[in-house]
Motif scaffolding. Structure first.
Motif, PDB file in Angstrom:
ATOM      1  N   ILE A  42      37.733  33.005  75.675  1.00 33.50           N
ATOM      2  CA  ILE A  42      36.731  32.032  76.134  1.00 33.50           C
ATOM      3  C   ILE A  42      36.416  32.252  77.607  1.00 33.50           C
ATOM      4  O   ILE A  42      35.259  32.170  78.035  1.00 33.50           O
ATOM      5  CB  ILE A  42      37.243  30.607  75.886  1.00 33.50           C
ATOM      6  N   GLY A  43      37.444  32.553  78.395  1.00 33.11           N
ATOM      7  CA  GLY A  43      37.210  32.820  79.815  1.00 33.11           C
ATOM      8  C   GLY A  43      36.379  34.065  80.060  1.00 33.11           C
ATOM      9  O   GLY A  43      35.522  34.093  80.954  1.00 33.11           O
ATOM     10  N   MET A  44      36.597  35.110  79.268  1.00 37.98           N
ATOM     11  CA  MET A  44      35.788  36.322  79.410  1.00 37.98           C
ATOM     12  C   MET A  44      34.332  36.060  79.057  1.00 37.98           C
ATOM     13  O   MET A  44      33.418  36.577  79.724  1.00 37.98           O
ATOM     14  CB  MET A  44      36.364  37.414  78.527  1.00 37.98           C
ATOM     15  N   ALA A  45      34.100  35.246  78.026  1.00 39.76           N
ATOM     16  CA  ALA A  45      32.717  34.888  77.690  1.00 39.76           C
ATOM     17  C   ALA A  45      32.061  34.093  78.820  1.00 39.76           C
ATOM     18  O   ALA A  45      30.889  34.317  79.158  1.00 39.76           O
ATOM     19  CB  ALA A  45      32.693  34.083  76.397  1.00 39.76           C
ATOM     20  N   GLY A  46      32.812  33.181  79.427  1.00 39.14           N
ATOM     21  CA  GLY A  46      32.274  32.419  80.551  1.00 39.14           C
ATOM     22  C   GLY A  46      31.966  33.290  81.760  1.00 39.14           C
ATOM     23  O   GLY A  46      30.926  33.119  82.418  1.00 39.14           O
ATOM     24  N   MET A  47      32.843  34.231  82.063  1.00 40.75           N
ATOM     25  CA  MET A  47      32.591  35.137  83.187  1.00 40.75           C
ATOM     26  C   MET A  47      31.371  36.016  82.925  1.00 40.75           C
ATOM     27  O   MET A  47      30.583  36.290  83.843  1.00 40.75           O
ATOM     28  CB  MET A  47      33.830  35.987  83.449  1.00 40.75           C
ATOM     29  N   LEU A  66      33.275  35.822  67.065  1.00 41.95           N
ATOM     30  CA  LEU A  66      34.550  36.011  67.760  1.00 41.95           C
ATOM     31  C   LEU A  66      34.833  34.850  68.715  1.00 41.95           C
ATOM     32  O   LEU A  66      35.960  34.333  68.771  1.00 41.95           O
ATOM     33  CB  LEU A  66      34.533  37.339  68.514  1.00 41.95           C
ATOM     34  N   VAL A  67      33.804  34.433  69.453  1.00 38.10           N
ATOM     35  CA  VAL A  67      33.989  33.334  70.406  1.00 38.10           C
ATOM     36  C   VAL A  67      34.283  32.026  69.670  1.00 38.10           C
ATOM     37  O   VAL A  67      35.181  31.257  70.052  1.00 38.10           O
ATOM     38  CB  VAL A  67      32.744  33.203  71.303  1.00 38.10           C
ATOM     39  N   VAL A  68      33.557  31.754  68.588  1.00 31.35           N
ATOM     40  CA  VAL A  68      33.786  30.522  67.823  1.00 31.35           C
ATOM     41  C   VAL A  68      35.164  30.536  67.167  1.00 31.35           C
ATOM     42  O   VAL A  68      35.872  29.513  67.135  1.00 31.35           O
ATOM     43  CB  VAL A  68      32.673  30.340  66.771  1.00 31.35           C
ATOM     44  N   ALA A  69      35.571  31.705  66.643  1.00 28.75           N
ATOM     45  CA  ALA A  69      36.910  31.806  66.047  1.00 28.75           C
ATOM     46  C   ALA A  69      37.996  31.599  67.097  1.00 28.75           C
ATOM     47  O   ALA A  69      39.028  30.963  66.815  1.00 28.75           O
ATOM     48  CB  ALA A  69      37.074  33.166  65.376  1.00 28.75           C
ATOM     49  N   ALA A  70      37.779  32.111  68.310  1.00 26.75           N
ATOM     50  CA  ALA A  70      38.751  31.901  69.380  1.00 26.75           C
ATOM     51  C   ALA A  70      38.847  30.424  69.753  1.00 26.75           C
ATOM     52  O   ALA A  70      39.944  29.900  70.004  1.00 26.75           O
ATOM     53  CB  ALA A  70      38.364  32.737  70.603  1.00 26.75           C
ATOM     54  N   GLU A 126      27.630  23.985  70.213  1.00 26.50           N
ATOM     55  CA  GLU A 126      27.218  25.269  69.637  1.00 26.50           C
ATOM     56  C   GLU A 126      26.731  25.108  68.194  1.00 26.50           C
ATOM     57  O   GLU A 126      25.748  25.745  67.790  1.00 26.50           O
ATOM     58  CB  GLU A 126      28.396  26.237  69.687  1.00 26.50           C
ATOM     59  N   VAL A 127      27.413  24.255  67.422  1.00 31.43           N
ATOM     60  CA  VAL A 127      26.988  24.027  66.043  1.00 31.43           C
ATOM     61  C   VAL A 127      25.621  23.358  65.995  1.00 31.43           C
ATOM     62  O   VAL A 127      24.754  23.712  65.165  1.00 31.43           O
ATOM     63  CB  VAL A 127      28.040  23.178  65.303  1.00 31.43           C
ATOM     64  N   ALA A 128      25.369  22.408  66.904  1.00 34.36           N
ATOM     65  CA  ALA A 128      24.073  21.723  66.927  1.00 34.36           C
ATOM     66  C   ALA A 128      22.943  22.684  67.289  1.00 34.36           C
ATOM     67  O   ALA A 128      21.867  22.668  66.659  1.00 34.36           O
ATOM     68  CB  ALA A 128      24.122  20.566  67.924  1.00 34.36           C
ATOM     69  N   ILE A 129      23.179  23.554  68.278  1.00 36.10           N
ATOM     70  CA  ILE A 129      22.139  24.515  68.669  1.00 36.10           C
ATOM     71  C   ILE A 129      21.896  25.526  67.548  1.00 36.10           C
ATOM     72  O   ILE A 129      20.740  25.873  67.239  1.00 36.10           O
ATOM     73  CB  ILE A 129      22.538  25.222  69.980  1.00 36.10           C
TER      74      ILE A 129
END
Length: 212
Positions: A17-22, A140-144, A95-98
């Motif tokens: 999650i942190g890598m996605a944010g960065m 991958l991000v949602v599973a994490a 994320e689910v709503a979008i």
């Protein structure tokens, strides 16, 4: 051992999650730089780039969630883990709503304001041209995120580790007892020589007086 393994697993999953944010922060900073160059070149003023600021805000929010997750995993505190689970759950619901709005609403683009930078359109074109790669990255991000919630629930059920404190107290008590016992045994023997010497001196003086 089970608690330490869960803590390490939560930190590892939380790092995704942190890598996605960065990545979102770096991409939004690049878009902001390109947008500022366009504004300086044209000299015209326009509406603020909402898409860039939204992307940057989401990246910062993901990084804050990652920091809170590492703190919660390290301390294994129930309050920290509960706050972390609430933040991740709200993020998943957003994320689910979008995603539901995009797939169920054909005119979903009308729900967003106009982007003066044009980066929103470029991102849409990039996602459409690389849909398979973007799909797997999103999964991958949602599973994490889902796995981090599950690990936080299990770690919260186990609770913090108090065994080390009790072990340290038990180890120090037997080490102190022999010292106390030795002192208790030594005290009578150290006092006896002093008493015997005093009694001998008094007996000698009394004997000398009687002889005189």
């Amino acid at each position: 051992m089970l608690r330490s393994c869960l803590q390490s697993a939560l930190k590892l999953v939380n790092s995704v999650i942190g890598m996605a944010g960065m990545g979102m922060i770096l991409y939004s900073l690049w878009m902001m730089r390109v947008w500022s160059k366009q504004i300086d070149g044209s000299g015209a003023s326009s509406a603020p780039p909402w898409f860039i600021y939204t992307f940057l805000g989401l990246g910062i929010f993901l990084c804050l969630i990652t920091c809170s997750g590492h703190i919660a995993a390290e301390t294994a505190s129930g309050h920290c883990l509960s706050c972390y689970m609430v933040f991740v759950f709200l993020l998943v619901m957003l994320e689910v709503a979008i995603t539901a709005d995009i797939f169920l609403n054909r005119n979903w683009e009308e729900d967003f304001p106009e982007d003066p930078t044009g980066k929103f359109g470029e991102l849409k074109d990039f996602v459409r041209s690389n849909f398979e790669m973007c799909k797997w990255i999103g999964l991958l991000v949602v599973a994490a995120q889902a796995l981090s919630i599950f690990l936080a629930i299990v770690l919260r059920a186990l609770g913090p580790d108090h065994g080390s404190y009790y072990d340290s107290d038990d180890d120090t008590v037997p080490a102190r007892l022999p010292l106390l016992r030795n002192q208790a045994h030594r005290t009578p023997y150290t006092a006896e020589p002093n008493l015997s010497t005093k009694n001998d001196s008094w007996n000698v003086r009394i004997h000398e007086r009687f002889n005189r």
